[in-house]
Every structure is written in C-alpha cells, then in structure tokens.
Scaffold this active site. Structure first.
Site, PDB file in Angstrom:
ATOM      1  N   GLU A   1       7.569  -0.059  16.549  1.00 11.19           N
ATOM      2  CA  GLU A   1       8.897   0.411  15.978  1.00 11.19           C
ATOM      3  C   GLU A   1       8.863   1.929  15.982  1.00 11.19           C
ATOM      4  OE1 GLU A   1       9.386  -1.388  12.081  1.00 11.19           O
ATOM      5  OE2 GLU A   1       9.076  -3.520  13.135  1.00 11.19           O
ATOM      6  N   GLU A   3       3.390  -5.073  12.124  1.00 13.49           N
ATOM      7  CA  GLU A   3       2.586  -4.160  12.029  1.00 13.49           C
ATOM      8  C   GLU A   3       1.473  -4.692  11.190  1.00 13.49           C
ATOM      9  OE1 GLU A   3       5.036  -0.971  10.867  1.00 13.49           O
ATOM     10  OE2 GLU A   3       5.891  -0.630  12.917  1.00 13.49           O
ATOM     11  N   ASN A  38       0.835  -1.167  -0.232  1.00 15.11           N
ATOM     12  CA  ASN A  38      -0.042   0.068  -0.002  1.00 15.11           C
ATOM     13  C   ASN A  38       0.835   1.286   0.054  1.00 15.11           C
ATOM     14  OD1 ASN A  38       0.709  -0.699   2.889  1.00 15.11           O
ATOM     15  ND2 ASN A  38      -0.976   0.646   3.423  1.00 15.11           N
TER      16      ASN A  38
END
Ligand code: NAD
Length: 481
Positions: free
Chosen positions: A461, A249, A151
């Site tokens: 992160e 993530e 994306n």
C-alpha cells in the site's frame, strides 16, 4: 457510560442484537465505554448501504471527492485535542504521542490521498502499424472492506479508508474492538465534512462476529487488512476461494543492526525510540537488536542506562515516555514472554516487571525490558511480542549480521546503522524486509510502497500502490482503420 455505536448510511445505531462489548481504559484497567457488538445483520446492512452509495460516489468528480477528503483532514486537525485524548484513553498511549503522531498522521492520510487522486493517471499505448490505440481505465471496485488493529487506531484506520474512498469505492470498515473510539468519532467528522451517507460505514465489533462476516460477504470486492499474521491467514482462507483482492499488512520481528562505524549518539537516541515507542507496540519496532561485538558492551551499558531513565507512567502526564499497554490480555502475554525468555536462558538486563503508578494500580504498565544471552532460534527471538521488550545479540561480521537479520519468518522492516555507504547499499539489497531504514527509523514518506515480505504481508500500500490496489484496470483497444 459512553456508547460507541455503528455508523451506517450516515446514521449512528446500536447493533441490531442490542449486544455490546466492554471497552477498557488500559491506564486504569476499568471499563469506560461500551461498543456495539455487531454481527451478520449489521454487516449486511452496512454492505447494502455501501452498495447503494457506490454509483453516486464513483461518478462524483475527482475535484469533489478530493475536496470532501480534504475537509475531513481539516476537521481532524481542528479536533486534535479531543481525538488525541480519546485515543490515549482507549489505547493507553501517552497523550503527547497521540498528539504528535497518531492524529496528525490520520489527517495526513486523508490529505495525501485527496491530493494523490488528482494525479492518478491512466495510460495510453499507440499500437503503431496496426491502426489501433489502447488505453487503460482504472475503475473503482465497488464495496471494499478495511480492517485495522489497535496499536495505531485512527492512524491505520484512515491509512486504508482514505485511498479506498479517494478512487471512488464505498467502504465498510472495522476498527479493532479493543480501540473503537476514534473510528466512532470519525463518523461524526465525515457527516460534518459532507461525505454522502453510505460512502463510509463503520461497523464495530469483534473479529469473529463482525470481521469475518465482512470478509465472507459475496458483494465485497477487496479486503485491506492490517493485523496479526494469524488472523491474516484466517481471512485468506475465507477470501481467497472467492477471488477477492487482498492486501495484508501483518506482524514483524524486525532487526535493528548496529555496526561499530555508526553515528553512535544518533543511533542510541533512535534505538531507544525504535525499541520502546508506543510501548513497543508498533509493527515496525526493532525488537531484535544485533550489535557488532567491538561495541557490544558499551552499547549494552548505554542502552540499559537510558532505558532505566524512561518514565513509565500515566498517559496524561507529559513526562511519561512509556504508557500502558493496550489490554489485560496483552499485558499478560508480554509478561509471559518475559518469563519464557528467562526459561530459554536469557538474562534480563533491565525491566521485566509490571509497574503500578499511584492511583492507577490496576492499569497495564510494564517496564522497558532488555534481554541478552538468547539464541537466535529461541521463541523469544522468533515470535512477535509486541511490547516494550527487546533482545540484544552480538555479531562479528557483516555476513553473520545478515544471517541473523534474515533468520525470521517475518520480513517487515529493518534498521541499519553504519557510516559505510557501500555496506549500507550491500546490506539493504540482501535484507528480507519491505522497508530498510539506514541511519534512521520510522521516517515515512507516504508516496513510498509500504508492506512486508514473508509472513509480514502480501502486497504494497502507500502512494499510487494503494490507489492501484483499490481499482481494477481495464484495457480498452480501439481500431481506427
Ligand atoms: P488482530 O489480527 O488480532 O486484529 C486485527 C483486526 O482484525 C481487528 O480489527 C480484529 O477485530 C480483526 N479480526 C480478528 N479476527 C478476524 C477474522 N477472523 N476475520 C476478520 N477480522 C478479524 O491484530 P491486533 O492484535 O489488533 O494488532 C496487532 C498486530 O497487528 C500485530 O501482529 C502487529 O504487528 C500487526 N500490525 C501490523 C502492521 C503493518 O503495517 N504491517 C501495523 C500495525 C500492526
């Protein structure tokens, strides 16, 4: 036909099997390039190159490592036009968006971590009364793997690679097979910047053949993955029994909570963006819009009117606000969710249809779509659609808004619109999300921790968290008596 190859030990090469994958331009629905379809043998070679480069790179001075990463950042900036147009062809996003967001963020990632490493400290503890001093070493892990989605291709690829390299690891990285192009171009940039061979290796190919081989490899010490929750689970199954460090993530189904006392115009402008930016394909998009009942009808009319005005069009047109979604598979998935929403009793307030711009009739374009009348438990409201599709739901009280917001297996981000300071603090504490934006959206400071709760992620992160993740801490205790 453009040939997108692997970048291993500073060299460009095809997959050893000679196999390739077709790479599509989603704005036209046609193949414009092929990418190496790597397998175990290519991964083995990349990991070997990374292992060989580790001693040299991890012992290189911080100043030198930082200077090379800064040079990479500068070269990305210099090649803004070329990289933005490559990203747009590969992904379908408007060129202006790639120019404003994706590519500048890629250089910021390198620049930020090139600077952060110069401020990354260990600690000392004077053990008083026992004649000892303890200090910590934060040491690079060795060979690490970075895997990213389609994306925000270069943006997310570099988000992982930059901190991993900054602390002295060597990296084997894989971009999504759907958008391999800008990672390929990054290889050339790394050579130009003087990154030693083998320090970064980029393996092209799909998740099962290339990605899985990377995650299974016994020499890999850590895996940083951004992508879907399903694949995160698959990687965890492979990697957890081998005790690799993991940072995930993953997906989101983020609430955008709007109270009557908000700054209405700012909220409306931002909500339009948080709903449809990048064709709704940002993990942080607010796909569930919860609106206080007293302003629900006004908001609905205004958002629908604004959404109808968004130009859906070809990515090279500067007037285009919504470009093509990334692939045929994804296009069909989004349209099938719109059908599902109807079956679940939803009313399509606007959009819901594919678009066929003149000359680009086979591209993957979908109108911005707003749906109401669904229960919070239905699949449309629970599953990640990841397209230009949002639902709106009314609520009456703060408690109800909170309950709806948290009624999700995901917990990535939330947006809150209110001018009440107390309510903002109260709600921010109680919302299950790794990041809560109040009266804004997607305002990112790279020093902050980034990650998700629940099924949206494991670990954080961003800032020093990323440098910590990519290092192992060691305690050294010295007696001086
Ligand atoms: P995906 O999970 O299908 O693929 C992501 C990457 O994993 C790709 O490079 C793919 O090739 C690789 N992969 C697939 N199977 C693998 C396996 N078995 N082993 C190793 N690697 C494998 O995700 P996608 O469709 O590319 O991206 C969309 C998803 O990413 C959405 O769910 C979105 O929410 C999520 N996302 C999350 C964040 C975040 O920061 N939390 C950011 C962007 C996107």
């Amino acid at each position: 036909m453009i040939k997108i190859q692997n970048y291993i030990n500073g060299q460009f090469q095809s997959a050893q099997s000679g196999l390739t994958l077709d790479v599509y331009d989603p704005s036209k629905g046609t193949v414009y390039a092929t990418a190496s379809a790597s397998g175990k043998a290519d991964v083995e070679q990349a990991i070997q190159a990374a292992e060989n480069a580790f001693a040299g790179w991890s012992e290189t001075s911080i100043e030198k490592r930082s200077a090379i990463l800064l040079k990479i950042a500068d070269l990305i900036d210099e090649k803004l036009e070329e990289l933005a147009s490559a990203e747009s062809v590969d992904n379908g996003k408007p060129v202006w968006l790639a120019k404003q967001v994706d590519i500048p963020r890629a250089s910021s990632n390198f620049r930020y971590f090139a600077n952060a490493i110069t401020q990354f400290n260990s600690e000392a503890f004077e053990t008083q009364g026992r004649g000892a001093i303890n200090y910590t070493l934060k040491q690079a892990l060795g060979v690490v793997v970075c895997i990213s989605p389609w994306n925000l291709p270069l943006y997310l690829f570099t988000w992982k690679i930059a901190p991993a390299l900054a602390v002295g690891n060597t990296v084997v990285a894989k971009p999504s097979e759907v958008t391999p192009m800008t990672a390929f171009l990054l290889g050339e940039i790394c050579n130009e910047a003087g990154l030693p061979p083998g320090v970064l290796n980029i393996v092209q190919g799909d998740g099962l053949a290339a990605g899985q081989a990377m995650c299974e490899h016994p020499k890999v010490k850590a895996i940083s993955f951004t992508g879907s929750t399903r694949v995160g689970g698959d990687i965890a199954k492979i990697a957890a029994p081998k005790f690799k460090k993991l940072s995930f993530e993953m997906g989101g189904k983020n609430p955008n909570i709007i109270f009557e006392d908000c700054n209405y115009e700012k909220m409306l402008d931002t909500t339009l963006r948080s709903s449809f930016a990048n064709q709704g394909q940002i993990c942080l998009c607010g796909s569930r819009i919860l609106v206080e009942k007293s302003i629900y009808n006004k908001f609905k009319e205004d958002l629908v009117a604004r959404a109808k005005k968004l130009k859906v069009g070809i990515p090279s047109d500067s007037e285009t606000k919504v470009g093509a979604v990334v692939s045929k598979v994804h296009f069909e998935k989004i349209l099938s969710y719109i059908e599902l929403a109807k079956e679940e009793g939803g009313t399509i307030l606007c959009g819901g249809q594919k678009v066929m711009p003149a000359g680009h009739e086979n591209g993957y374009y979908i109108q911005p779509t707003i749906i109401e009348g669904l229960s919070e438990k239905c699949r449309t409201n629970q599953e990640e659609i990841f397209g230009p599709v949002v639902t709106i739901m009314p609520f009456e009280t703060e408690e109800e808004a909170l309950r709806l917001a948290n009624d999700s297996d995901y917990g990535l981000s939330a947006t809150l619109w209110t001018e009440s300071l107390s309510r903002a603090h109260r709600m921010a504490r109680k919302i299950d999300a790794g990041i809560v934006w109040v009266n804004t959206w997607l305002l990112r400071d790279l020093r902050t921790p980034f990650g998700g709760m629940k099924n949206s992620g494991v670990g954080r992160e961003g800032g020093m968290n990323a440098l910590d993740f990519f290092t192992e801490q060691k305690n050294v205790c010295i007696s001086y008596e």
